[in-house]
Design an enzyme around this catalytic site. Sequence first.
Site, mmCIF file in Angstrom:
data_model
loop_
_atom_site.group_PDB
_atom_site.id
_atom_site.type_symbol
_atom_site.label_atom_id
_atom_site.label_comp_id
_atom_site.label_asym_id
_atom_site.label_seq_id
_atom_site.Cartn_x
_atom_site.Cartn_y
_atom_site.Cartn_z
ATOM 1 N N ARG A 1 0.842 -1.216 0.000
ATOM 2 C CA ARG A 1 0.000 0.000 0.000
ATOM 3 C C ARG A 1 0.866 1.252 0.000
ATOM 4 O O ARG A 1 0.613 2.215 -0.695
ATOM 5 C CB ARG A 1 -0.937 0.006 1.225
ATOM 6 C CG ARG A 1 -2.243 -0.745 0.975
ATOM 7 C CD ARG A 1 -3.253 -0.471 2.061
ATOM 8 N NE ARG A 1 -2.870 -1.014 3.355
ATOM 9 C CZ ARG A 1 -3.023 -2.286 3.710
ATOM 10 N NH1 ARG A 1 -3.552 -3.146 2.864
ATOM 11 N NH2 ARG A 1 -2.655 -2.703 4.905
ATOM 12 N N TYR B 1 18.727 -15.583 12.259
ATOM 13 C CA TYR B 1 19.040 -14.953 10.967
ATOM 14 C C TYR B 1 20.281 -15.617 10.361
ATOM 15 O O TYR B 1 20.279 -16.046 9.206
ATOM 16 C CB TYR B 1 19.274 -13.452 11.162
ATOM 17 C CG TYR B 1 19.598 -12.710 9.880
ATOM 18 C CD1 TYR B 1 18.582 -12.215 9.069
ATOM 19 C CD2 TYR B 1 20.929 -12.490 9.490
ATOM 20 C CE1 TYR B 1 18.877 -11.540 7.884
ATOM 21 C CE2 TYR B 1 21.233 -11.821 8.322
ATOM 22 C CZ TYR B 1 20.204 -11.340 7.523
ATOM 23 O OH TYR B 1 20.503 -10.665 6.353
HETATM 24 N N1 LIG Z 1 20.957 -4.665 4.017
HETATM 25 C C1 LIG Z 1 21.989 -5.434 4.274
HETATM 26 O O1 LIG Z 1 23.011 -4.970 4.777
HETATM 27 C C2 LIG Z 1 21.954 -6.899 3.930
HETATM 28 C C3 LIG Z 1 23.151 -7.623 4.064
HETATM 29 C C4 LIG Z 1 23.164 -8.975 3.747
HETATM 30 C C5 LIG Z 1 22.008 -9.591 3.305
HETATM 31 N N2 LIG Z 1 20.867 -8.859 3.172
HETATM 32 C C6 LIG Z 1 19.690 -9.590 2.683
HETATM 33 O O2 LIG Z 1 19.154 -8.928 1.557
HETATM 34 C C7 LIG Z 1 17.744 -9.115 1.522
HETATM 35 C C8 LIG Z 1 17.043 -7.763 1.480
HETATM 36 O O3 LIG Z 1 17.439 -7.035 2.627
HETATM 37 P P1 LIG Z 1 17.137 -5.484 2.787
HETATM 38 O O4 LIG Z 1 18.281 -4.911 3.522
HETATM 39 O O5 LIG Z 1 16.690 -4.886 1.529
HETATM 40 O O6 LIG Z 1 15.908 -5.606 3.828
HETATM 41 P P2 LIG Z 1 14.696 -4.595 4.054
HETATM 42 O O7 LIG Z 1 14.151 -4.952 5.404
HETATM 43 O O8 LIG Z 1 15.150 -3.225 3.815
HETATM 44 O O9 LIG Z 1 13.691 -5.064 2.917
HETATM 45 C C9 LIG Z 1 13.147 -6.370 2.957
HETATM 46 C C10 LIG Z 1 11.833 -6.355 2.220
HETATM 47 O O10 LIG Z 1 11.228 -7.637 2.437
HETATM 48 C C11 LIG Z 1 9.897 -7.434 2.847
HETATM 49 N N3 LIG Z 1 9.414 -8.543 3.653
HETATM 50 C C12 LIG Z 1 9.711 -8.834 4.950
HETATM 51 N N4 LIG Z 1 9.022 -9.902 5.355
HETATM 52 C C13 LIG Z 1 8.275 -10.305 4.296
HETATM 53 C C14 LIG Z 1 7.338 -11.350 4.116
HETATM 54 N N5 LIG Z 1 7.014 -12.196 5.099
HETATM 55 N N6 LIG Z 1 6.747 -11.474 2.892
HETATM 56 C C15 LIG Z 1 7.032 -10.618 1.884
HETATM 57 N N7 LIG Z 1 7.913 -9.607 2.017
HETATM 58 C C16 LIG Z 1 8.521 -9.450 3.221
HETATM 59 C C17 LIG Z 1 9.940 -6.139 3.634
HETATM 60 O O11 LIG Z 1 8.630 -5.565 3.786
HETATM 61 C C18 LIG Z 1 10.873 -5.299 2.787
HETATM 62 O O12 LIG Z 1 10.196 -4.627 1.754
HETATM 63 C C19 LIG Z 1 17.380 -9.946 2.752
HETATM 64 O O13 LIG Z 1 17.349 -11.304 2.383
HETATM 65 C C20 LIG Z 1 18.547 -9.690 3.677
HETATM 66 O O14 LIG Z 1 18.721 -10.728 4.607
HETATM 67 C C21 LIG Z 1 20.804 -7.542 3.493
#
Ligand SMILES: NC(=O)c1ccc[n+]([C@@H]2O[C@H](COP(=O)([O-])OP(=O)(O)OC[C@H]3O[C@@H](n4cnc5c(N)ncnc54)[C@H](O)[C@@H]3O)[C@@H](O)[C@H]2O)c1
Length: 257
Positions: free
Chosen positions: A45, A163
Amino acid sequence: MTEARGTGRVAVVTGGCRGIGRGIALRLAQDGMTVVAWDLADVVREHGDLEEVPVTGSLRVRAVDVGSAEQIAEGVEQVVAEHGSVDVLVNNAAISPKAEGARVPPHETSPDEWEQVVRVNLTGPFLACRAVIPHMQRRGWGRIVNMSSKAGRSGAMLAGLPYGVTKTGINGLTRTLAPHVAPMGITVNSIAPGRIRTPMAAGVSDEVNARLVAATPVGRFGEPEDIAALVSYLCRDEAGFLTGDTIDINGGAYMAP
Ligand SMILES: NC(=O)c1ccc[n+]([C@@H]2O[C@H](COP(=O)([O-])OP(=O)(O)OC[C@H]3O[C@@H](n4cnc5c(N)ncnc54)[C@H](O)[C@@H]3O)[C@@H](O)[C@H]2O)c1
């Protein structure tokens, strides 16, 4: 080169409205794909305007919670009904619960938190793979990209125990699944990012983030676009010889002095 490499392909990006997922959804749509970005209903949304960004292909957002087996199955059915198939799956959505900006100590992790993180971060990707593989098999071509983390490679010091465990599990899912689907023309890889500038990374203090940048030889955090460029490569025809791998992308963090 901005040629439309992905024209005709249909991609699902989970957690595609914010952070890294948003960057990936935009990049694949810019590559010419029909992209369906899944996210939680309230996030859809708030970020539905993503559909209005001009792209070479097309971009739709849909409310699908990857913590729900039913919603994943219905979500895939809907994409297939509307667009004919699913050729690319990016299992990006994940959660990393924190308490006041810090991880919960491993031995204080509640069984509920454990169960929730496993459901979203590991069971969701498994169920999404399970739902799309028959469609990829039918077309004899597919690309699955699972989002892991440096926390699943070298230990989760900032994130909580579940995690780190689920990200190690993502690497195992990738390796174990890849040989089974390789004869179907499907590759399965995971990406293990270091610190990337997103809402998830904003969940810890500025001081901690400054320390992390200082420990990154490239001297900055990654951006969602850095990850999206790698996903774009993995989804091309020319990446067909690369499968079962976990690719580190962390600004040289393993080489930090
Ligand atoms: N940001 C970092 O530093 C980092 C580092 C290593 C790995 N990652 C991985 O990269 C990926 C994205 O991370 P990010 O930093 O963009 O996270 P974020 O929290 O900024 O974005 C994650 C997105 O996933 C959505 N989401 C969460 N739970 C959900 C569900 N049950 N169903 C559908 N959507 C859902 C959230 O609403 C959000 O839009 C993740 O797998 C994270 O573990 C991130």
